[in-house]
Design a protein around this motif. Structure first.
Motif, PDB file in Angstrom:
ATOM      1  N   ASN A 154      41.357  31.736  43.783  1.00 48.87           N
ATOM      2  CA  ASN A 154      40.045  32.201  43.344  1.00 48.87           C
ATOM      3  C   ASN A 154      39.565  31.423  42.121  1.00 48.87           C
ATOM      4  O   ASN A 154      40.368  31.044  41.266  1.00 48.87           O
ATOM      5  N   TYR A 170      38.719  39.655  40.389  1.00 50.22           N
ATOM      6  CA  TYR A 170      38.582  39.794  41.835  1.00 50.22           C
ATOM      7  C   TYR A 170      39.134  41.096  42.388  1.00 50.22           C
ATOM      8  O   TYR A 170      40.094  41.675  41.858  1.00 50.22           O
ATOM      9  N   ALA A 208      34.544  38.940  44.195  1.00 50.03           N
ATOM     10  CA  ALA A 208      34.660  39.296  42.778  1.00 50.03           C
ATOM     11  C   ALA A 208      34.389  40.781  42.562  1.00 50.03           C
ATOM     12  O   ALA A 208      33.562  41.381  43.253  1.00 50.03           O
TER      13      ALA A 208
END
Length: 253
Positions: A154, A170, A208
């Motif tokens: 991520n 996230y 997110a």
């Protein structure tokens, strides 16, 4: 927006760049691990501002291979063309033309915008360990550079030259939307005429849950929580960003 495209299938502009494959982290029959459980394609995304009015509405159409063929964003229209599995050009707005160039590893290297054959903007991408590390933006009489850091598949942070940074936290929801949600966690800021597929793409594995925006001058931080709502098929149909922004998503049946 880590743009590492190996095959342009449903996700179009790029495929996920994570070294960890989605299949390795998804639990069987656990629908809530996915953003979209039904496998349906997105038809429309609407973005509402804090005043409750619809600011943008993106309408998507697809070709026989499930790739985005066009996006209507009134009064604009974007047409997408592919060659040998790669997105190679964008058009649709009178006088404007886009061009995409890839490096030897099939990663997006340059994204250029032309108006009546004159180059007005060019984005150049650099990578480290197959992840987007930097974007250089030239155009509109400006120059800027954005850098990116990653954590476990991520995008953890993007940092601007003026000291402003956006840090991302996230959820455990796998981002399998067939198109990116424009501007939700976009990797650019304040750039006009970036097409809808690039303006929302990050390449992050998960959706997110929170964004931390840090001011470069005084270090003041603003947090924005992101909440998701689902329909009866366990597909996300509403995204609410703290501070007023609300997305509504419709799918093809």
């Amino acid at each position: 927006m880590c743009i590492m495209s190996k095959i342009f299938s449903v996700f179009l502009l790029l495929i996920a760049i994570s070294c960890v494959q989605v299949e390795d982290v998804v639990k069987d029959n656990d629908d809530y691990r996915y953003a979209v459980s039904s496998g349906k394609l997105i038809k429309t995304i609407r973005l509402y501002g804090g005043d409750g009015n619809c600011s943008y509405e993106w309408n998507y159409s697809y070709d026989e291979n499930g790739r985005v063929a066009s996006v209507d964003l009134s009064p604009y229209h974007f047409d997408y063309e592919y060659s040998e599995g790669f997105l190679n050009s964008i058009s649709g707005i009178t006088g404007f033309e886009w061009s995409l160039k890839y490096d030897q590893s099939d990663r997006l290297e340059k994204y250029a915008l032309y108006f009546e054959d004159e180059n007005v903007m060019e984005l150049t991408f650099a990578y480290s360990c197959d992840r987007l590390s930097e974007c250089q933006i030239d155009g509109f009489e400006t120059f800027s550079r954005v850098s990116y850091t990653w954590d476990d598949g991520n995008m953890a942070e993007r940092s601007f030259q003026d000291g402003v940074s956006h840090q991302y936290f996230y959820s455990d929801i796998i981002d399998n939307f067939n198109v990116p949600v424009p501007y939700l966690t976009n990797v650019f800021y304040g750039i006009q005429l970036i097409d809808p597929l690039l303006s929302g793409y990050t390449g992050s594995r998960n959706l997110a849950s929170k964004i931390k925006i840090v001011n470069g001058n005084d270090g003041e931080a603003i947090f924005k929580e992101i909440r998701y709502e689902r329909n009866a098929e366990n597909d996300i149909i509403r995204i609410e960003v703290e501070g007023g922004a609300i997305y509504e998503i419709d799918y093809y049946t």
